[in-house]
Design a protein around this motif. Structure first.
Motif, PDB file in Angstrom:
ATOM      1  N   ALA A   1      -1.406 -12.378  -1.271  1.00  0.00           N
ATOM      2  CA  ALA A   1       0.023 -12.499  -0.979  1.00  0.00           C
ATOM      3  C   ALA A   1       0.859 -12.585  -2.250  1.00  0.00           C
ATOM      4  N   GLN A   2       0.429 -13.396  -3.190  1.00  0.00           N
ATOM      5  CA  GLN A   2       1.205 -13.518  -4.433  1.00  0.00           C
ATOM      6  C   GLN A   2       1.218 -12.197  -5.191  1.00  0.00           C
ATOM      7  N   LEU A   3       0.073 -11.527  -5.237  1.00  0.00           N
ATOM      8  CA  LEU A   3      -0.003 -10.250  -5.943  1.00  0.00           C
ATOM      9  C   LEU A   3       0.849  -9.184  -5.254  1.00  0.00           C
ATOM     10  N   MET A   4       0.868  -9.190  -3.923  1.00  0.00           N
ATOM     11  CA  MET A   4       1.712  -8.227  -3.202  1.00  0.00           C
ATOM     12  C   MET A   4       3.188  -8.504  -3.467  1.00  0.00           C
ATOM     13  N   SER A   5       3.575  -9.773  -3.563  1.00  0.00           N
ATOM     14  CA  SER A   5       4.980 -10.077  -3.858  1.00  0.00           C
ATOM     15  C   SER A   5       5.363  -9.576  -5.245  1.00  0.00           C
ATOM     16  N   GLU A   6       4.429  -9.662  -6.193  1.00  0.00           N
ATOM     17  CA  GLU A   6       4.682  -9.154  -7.542  1.00  0.00           C
ATOM     18  C   GLU A   6       4.778  -7.630  -7.547  1.00  0.00           C
ATOM     19  N   ILE A   7       3.887  -6.983  -6.788  1.00  0.00           N
ATOM     20  CA  ILE A   7       3.904  -5.518  -6.728  1.00  0.00           C
ATOM     21  C   ILE A   7       5.224  -5.027  -6.125  1.00  0.00           C
ATOM     22  N   ILE A   8       5.695  -5.728  -5.091  1.00  0.00           N
ATOM     23  CA  ILE A   8       6.950  -5.335  -4.451  1.00  0.00           C
ATOM     24  C   ILE A   8       8.151  -5.562  -5.375  1.00  0.00           C
ATOM     25  N   PHE A   9       8.267  -6.750  -5.957  1.00  0.00           N
ATOM     26  CA  PHE A   9       9.465  -7.104  -6.719  1.00  0.00           C
ATOM     27  C   PHE A   9       9.391  -6.788  -8.211  1.00  0.00           C
ATOM     28  N   ASP A  10       8.191  -6.779  -8.769  1.00  0.00           N
ATOM     29  CA  ASP A  10       8.042  -6.514 -10.209  1.00  0.00           C
ATOM     30  C   ASP A  10       7.465  -5.132 -10.501  1.00  0.00           C
ATOM     31  N   GLY A  11       6.968  -4.459  -9.465  1.00  0.00           N
ATOM     32  CA  GLY A  11       6.400  -3.132  -9.657  1.00  0.00           C
ATOM     33  C   GLY A  11       4.933  -3.124 -10.031  1.00  0.00           C
ATOM     34  N   GLU A  12       4.354  -4.314 -10.283  1.00  0.00           N
ATOM     35  CA  GLU A  12       2.934  -4.388 -10.656  1.00  0.00           C
ATOM     36  C   GLU A  12       2.412  -5.805 -10.420  1.00  0.00           C
ATOM     37  N   ALA A  13       1.096  -5.891 -10.272  1.00  0.00           N
ATOM     38  CA  ALA A  13       0.449  -7.194 -10.137  1.00  0.00           C
ATOM     39  C   ALA A  13       0.398  -7.863 -11.505  1.00  0.00           C
ATOM     40  N   LYS A  14       0.833  -9.118 -11.574  1.00  0.00           N
ATOM     41  CA  LYS A  14       0.888  -9.812 -12.855  1.00  0.00           C
ATOM     42  C   LYS A  14      -0.089 -10.985 -12.949  1.00  0.00           C
ATOM     43  N   SER A  15      -0.406 -11.607 -11.832  1.00  0.00           N
ATOM     44  CA  SER A  15      -1.210 -12.824 -11.861  1.00  0.00           C
ATOM     45  C   SER A  15      -2.700 -12.564 -12.029  1.00  0.00           C
ATOM     46  N   SER A  16      -3.132 -11.337 -11.771  1.00  0.00           N
ATOM     47  CA  SER A  16      -4.543 -10.990 -11.915  1.00  0.00           C
ATOM     48  C   SER A  16      -4.669  -9.478 -12.032  1.00  0.00           C
ATOM     49  N   ASP A  17      -5.708  -9.040 -12.698  1.00  0.00           N
ATOM     50  CA  ASP A  17      -5.992  -7.614 -12.831  1.00  0.00           C
ATOM     51  C   ASP A  17      -6.779  -7.162 -11.607  1.00  0.00           C
ATOM     52  N   ILE A  18      -6.115  -6.432 -10.713  1.00  0.00           N
ATOM     53  CA  ILE A  18      -6.775  -5.948  -9.498  1.00  0.00           C
ATOM     54  C   ILE A  18      -6.837  -4.425  -9.480  1.00  0.00           C
ATOM     55  N   ASP A  19      -6.962  -3.847 -10.650  1.00  0.00           N
ATOM     56  CA  ASP A  19      -7.039  -2.388 -10.753  1.00  0.00           C
ATOM     57  C   ASP A  19      -8.188  -1.840  -9.910  1.00  0.00           C
ATOM     58  N   ASN A  20      -9.289  -2.601  -9.796  1.00  0.00           N
ATOM     59  CA  ASN A  20     -10.439  -2.129  -9.030  1.00  0.00           C
ATOM     60  C   ASN A  20     -10.184  -2.127  -7.531  1.00  0.00           C
ATOM     61  N   LEU A  21      -9.085  -2.743  -7.090  1.00  0.00           N
ATOM     62  CA  LEU A  21      -8.757  -2.793  -5.662  1.00  0.00           C
ATOM     63  C   LEU A  21      -7.609  -1.846  -5.306  1.00  0.00           C
ATOM     64  N   ASP A  22      -7.177  -1.042  -6.253  1.00  0.00           N
ATOM     65  CA  ASP A  22      -6.034  -0.137  -6.069  1.00  0.00           C
ATOM     66  C   ASP A  22      -6.339   0.911  -4.997  1.00  0.00           C
ATOM     67  N   PRO A  23      -5.569   0.951  -3.914  1.00  0.00           N
ATOM     68  CA  PRO A  23      -5.812   1.943  -2.847  1.00  0.00           C
ATOM     69  C   PRO A  23      -5.762   3.383  -3.344  1.00  0.00           C
ATOM     70  N   ARG A  24      -4.978   3.647  -4.388  1.00  0.00           N
ATOM     71  CA  ARG A  24      -4.828   5.018  -4.867  1.00  0.00           C
ATOM     72  C   ARG A  24      -6.116   5.561  -5.477  1.00  0.00           C
ATOM     73  N   LYS A  25      -7.010   4.690  -5.855  1.00  0.00           N
ATOM     74  CA  LYS A  25      -8.311   5.151  -6.361  1.00  0.00           C
ATOM     75  C   LYS A  25      -9.100   5.887  -5.287  1.00  0.00           C
ATOM     76  N   PHE A  26      -8.765   5.560  -4.027  1.00  0.00           N
ATOM     77  CA  PHE A  26      -9.435   6.188  -2.910  1.00  0.00           C
ATOM     78  C   PHE A  26      -8.522   7.170  -2.165  1.00  0.00           C
ATOM     79  N   LYS A  27      -7.424   7.562  -2.861  1.00  0.00           N
ATOM     80  CA  LYS A  27      -6.461   8.509  -2.305  1.00  0.00           C
ATOM     81  C   LYS A  27      -5.832   8.005  -0.999  1.00  0.00           C
ATOM     82  N   VAL A  28      -5.702   6.695  -0.884  1.00  0.00           N
ATOM     83  CA  VAL A  28      -5.064   6.119   0.305  1.00  0.00           C
ATOM     84  C   VAL A  28      -3.545   6.162   0.099  1.00  0.00           C
TER      85      VAL A  28
END
Length: 432
Positions: free
Chosen positions: A405-432
């Protein structure tokens, strides 16, 4: 100057409601500019896994990109909102028992619950191998260390226990718990107080995209049968648990059914994993009375969590016998599979063997499958601007909801996740 945002969250479970809460707590949230609406297909919030999970929190959970942050946030939320009283937040001990239950103990149990002796056909292979829920990965199993069975673990029959291994991380407390339904309900209440609106019985039927961007969402009002369209959506978060794959097929998120039983019982606060050897002659009474064969093949491993508010929770193996229904209200449980859990637990816990049953239930765990293997959750932007996904947490949705939830709020308002590196969970890696 920030623009107007019309944020819609599909899914009224723990991920959707906690995300709504964290969005309203983000420094850039402006109630005059930003609207947040939760759309839930069920008749109420938290009627799926969010209300029927065990509520275990652990630093040894997975994935590592979410766990430490989420464990910390759970503690902070509890401190801020009196979570100990509101949703039963507390630290608890965790370990694993290995037990062997002889026929004499089975006879004791059967006398204790006034059941007839179980019978089985000689020489006929019955049952199936027990399938584990994917709660512990190899790293977690490596943190188990042998120790004497704690004296305060007084609701397990010590006579049948062969070994007790305690989950430990340098002596620090690394396991806690919440009551999932109560936690979700309070997150929803806090979000509502900040202006979030929730629509239930609203089954999403389509996501509207125009000029390669999200534009709106369409749903069927299950009460009136009418089709409702929400236009002008700027940010659409799909947090629909196991139903995510129906809305976003490329997400490859489906549902795995898991049964559980809730007891009325005041127990010392332990979460235990088990590996229990049973006599092949043991046929639980509910099956023997119907002339059915045993379902086990001599080993079972139910999980048991002593919970706050006078409850104990036990869950069994997952199954794929019944496909995911269209809406959460239509989820079915198999009473025989629930009764199997209580029968197995009763062989090594006389206390729970005679405790009143508060609920028998089933839910579908949202799992992200790739090439036949379970993968991590999907969290973040999709290939469609304005469309996001936060789903696929399998067994650890309760544990990892605050971080998600916190990471999603950052992605929505800041444009990116700031509290943790979740690059490995990025949906775009799977063309979602």
């Amino acid at each position: 100057m920030d623009r107007r945002r019309n944020i819609v969250i599909i899914g009224g479970g723990i991920i959707g409601n906690t995300t709504a809460y964290f969005l309203t707590r983000h420094p850039k949230f402006n109630a005059a500019l930003h609207s947040i609406t939760i759309i839930e297909a069920g008749s109420a919030i938290a009627t799926g896994a969010s209300g029927k999970a065990g509520g275990l929190l652990a630093l040894w959970a997975y994935p590592s990109s979410l766990v430490p942050l989420s464990f910390k946030l759970h503690a902070e939320l509890a401190a801020e909102h009196n979570g100990a009283e509101k949703w039963g937040y507390r630290r608890c001990k965790c370990g694993s028992i290995e037990a062997s239950v002889p026929e004499s103990k089975i006879a004791e149990m059967q006398r204790r619950i006034a059941s007839a002796s179980a019978k089985t056909e000689n020489g006929v292979e019955e049952g199936k191998a027990w399938e584990k829920l994917p709660k512990q990965d190899s790293a977690a199993q490596g943190r188990l260390k042998e120790a004497p069975l704690p004296a305060e673990l007084d609701w397990v029959d010590r006579d049948v226990v062969l070994d007790w291994s305690e989950m430990s991380r340098g002596g620090a407390s690394d396991t806690a718990q919440v009551h999932p339904y109560q936690f979700t309900k309070h997150m929803a209440s806090f979000a509502e107080a900040a202006g979030v609106k929730t629509r239930t019985k609203a089954q999403v039927t389509g996501i509207k995209v125009a000029n390669d961007e999200v534009e709106g969402v369409e749903y069927r009002d299950r009460e009136t049968g009418e089709t409702v369209t929400l236009d002008g959506v700027t940010d659409l978060i799909v947090a629909a648990g196991p139903w995510t794959g129906q809305l976003l097929p490329r997400s490859k998120i489906d549902g795995l059914r898991a049964h559980s039983v809730v007891y009325e019982a005041e127990l010392s606060p332990f979460a235990i994993f088990t590996d229990v050897e049973l006599p092949l002659s043991f046929v639980p009474e509910h099956r023997a009375s119907k002339g059915q064969k045993r379902m086990h093949k001599g080993r079972v491993d139910p999980e048991i969590y002593a919970r706050p508010f006078g409850e104990a929770y036990a869950c069994g193996e997952p199954d794929t016998l019944i496909p995911l229904p269209d809406v959460v209200d239509d989820v079915q449980y198999d009473e025989g599979l629930c009764d199997d859990i209580t029968a197995y637990v009763g062989t090594f816990s006389p206390v729970l063997g005679t405790a009143p049953i508060k609920a028998k239930q089933a839910c579908y765990l949202p799992r992200h499958m790739r090439f036949g293997q379970e993968s991590g959750p999907l969290i973040g932007k999709t290939v469609v601007p304005g469309l996001y996904v936060a789903s696929g947490h399998t067994c650890w949705g309760i544990q990892n909801a605050p971080a998600t939830a916190q990471l999603m709020s950052e992605i929505i308002f800041d444009g990116e996740a700031k509290s943790s590196d979740i690059d490995n969970l990025d949906p775009r890696k799977f063309k979602v």
